[in-house]
Design an enzyme around this catalytic site. Structure first.
Site, mmCIF file in Angstrom:
data_model
loop_
_atom_site.group_PDB
_atom_site.id
_atom_site.type_symbol
_atom_site.label_atom_id
_atom_site.label_comp_id
_atom_site.label_asym_id
_atom_site.label_seq_id
_atom_site.Cartn_x
_atom_site.Cartn_y
_atom_site.Cartn_z
ATOM 1 N N ARG A 53 0.833 -1.200 0.000
ATOM 2 C CA ARG A 53 0.000 0.000 0.000
ATOM 3 C C ARG A 53 0.870 1.252 0.000
ATOM 4 O O ARG A 53 1.923 1.284 0.629
ATOM 5 C CB ARG A 53 -0.895 0.016 1.231
ATOM 6 C CG ARG A 53 -1.779 -1.206 1.372
ATOM 7 C CD ARG A 53 -2.438 -1.224 2.737
ATOM 8 N NE ARG A 53 -3.215 -2.443 2.935
ATOM 9 C CZ ARG A 53 -3.813 -2.759 4.086
ATOM 10 N NH1 ARG A 53 -3.697 -1.946 5.123
ATOM 11 N NH2 ARG A 53 -4.506 -3.881 4.185
ATOM 12 N N ASP A 55 0.295 5.519 0.769
ATOM 13 C CA ASP A 55 -0.668 6.424 1.380
ATOM 14 C C ASP A 55 -1.130 7.490 0.401
ATOM 15 O O ASP A 55 -0.550 7.669 -0.679
ATOM 16 C CB ASP A 55 -0.024 7.114 2.590
ATOM 17 C CG ASP A 55 0.318 6.139 3.701
ATOM 18 O OD1 ASP A 55 -0.356 5.097 3.791
ATOM 19 O OD2 ASP A 55 1.246 6.438 4.477
ATOM 20 N N TYR A 113 12.685 3.022 -2.200
ATOM 21 C CA TYR A 113 11.928 4.278 -2.082
ATOM 22 C C TYR A 113 12.871 5.462 -2.224
ATOM 23 O O TYR A 113 14.026 5.417 -1.786
ATOM 24 C CB TYR A 113 11.240 4.369 -0.715
ATOM 25 C CG TYR A 113 9.933 3.622 -0.626
ATOM 26 C CD1 TYR A 113 8.727 4.233 -0.981
ATOM 27 C CD2 TYR A 113 9.888 2.312 -0.163
ATOM 28 C CE1 TYR A 113 7.526 3.560 -0.880
ATOM 29 C CE2 TYR A 113 8.682 1.625 -0.059
ATOM 30 C CZ TYR A 113 7.504 2.263 -0.425
ATOM 31 O OH TYR A 113 6.314 1.588 -0.329
ATOM 32 N N ARG A 202 8.877 8.137 5.687
ATOM 33 C CA ARG A 202 8.612 9.548 5.971
ATOM 34 C C ARG A 202 9.097 9.947 7.359
ATOM 35 O O ARG A 202 9.573 11.067 7.572
ATOM 36 C CB ARG A 202 7.113 9.824 5.806
ATOM 37 C CG ARG A 202 6.644 9.699 4.355
ATOM 38 C CD ARG A 202 5.131 9.598 4.243
ATOM 39 N NE ARG A 202 4.469 10.738 4.843
ATOM 40 C CZ ARG A 202 3.153 10.805 5.059
ATOM 41 N NH1 ARG A 202 2.380 9.775 4.737
ATOM 42 N NH2 ARG A 202 2.611 11.884 5.589
#
Length: 251
Positions: A53, A55, A113, A202
């Protein structure tokens, strides 16, 4: 049934995340509608399984999904068919037949990422959806030293947002680096690991920005990890700067 693996990109700005949610525009729902149209809307509907997933507001350059469809199409025909049905903020880069044992999520070994931070004095209107903005001074060498403490196998309980439903917060980060893009006035963070927890990237970026701005000591990450306390990490960087770059299925 024929199983397809697709690699696709999307601009996450106008999606309420990946996972299907009632009355929300999501990546999974949008892709599922297109797949079922190609399959002539069978009953029950075909499910689409993503590698993980993302966000709301998070982007993807190389997200992966798989689905089973009741008839055979050449790989490039599947890619073209999906792109003809998807909105302009999504694009399938490739489609291929895969073995029935392949699973977009459970077969994945590594994820990469990237996080972009704009360093301009003011928010650039053309970057506001695609980078975070941090106008304060940053010592990139401090951050480059600190990020090495994230590499390896750790319990990342201090760096996971509330709401995570995983049984274990232990993850491995294989590779992490930070560099400055002088041309675009951006700081780039990159992390590759065997998986990432809810908001982990994050939170790591926010922690490193505090170190770069001298709000924390350069060697603070081992202490934060050892505490296993989310309050020790404090902030969470905005979703707009985060990109899922690649999902790797090699051993």
């Amino acid at each position: 049934m024929y199983r397809y693996k697709i690699i696709f990109a999307y601009d996450g700005s106008d999606f309420a995340g990946f996972q299907v949610q009632p009355h929300q525009r999501t990546v999974e729902k949008t892709l599922k509608i297109a797949v079922n149209k190609i399959a002539k809307n069978p009953d029950p509907a075909i499910e689409v399984y993503g590698s993980g997933r993302t966000d709301a507001g998070v982007h993807a350059l190389g997200q992966v999904a798989h689905f089973d469809i009741p008839f055979d199409l050449p790989d490039d025909s599947m890619r073209r068919a999906l792109n003809s049905l998807l909105p302009l903020d999504m694009m399938v880069k490739s489609a291929e037949h895969v073995d029935a044992n392949f699973h977009a999520r459970y077969s994945a070994h590594r994820k990469l990422y990237r996080y972009r931070v704009s360093q301009g004095e003011f928010v650039d209107p053309f970057k506001r959806r695609y980078t975070a903005h941090y106008k304060y001074p940053l010592d990139i060498e401090r951050m480059q030293i600190a990020v090495k403490d994230l590499i390896g196998e750790h319990d990342f309980t201090s760096l996971v947002a509330s709401g995570s439903q995983t049984k274990s917060n232990v993850r491995i980060i294989y590779h992490a680096q930070i560099w400055r893009d002088e041309h675009d006035q951006e700081i780039i963070f990159e992390f590759e690991g065997n998986g990432f927890l809810y908001n982990q990237v994050r939170i790591m970026v926010s922690l490193l920005l505090e170190i770069g701005n001298d709000q924390r000591p350069v060697n603070d990450i081992p202490r934060v990890l050892a505490a296993r306390d989310r309050n020790q990490a404090r902030g969470t960087a905005p979703a707009s700067g985060l990109y899922l770059v690649e999902v790797n299925y090699d051993d």
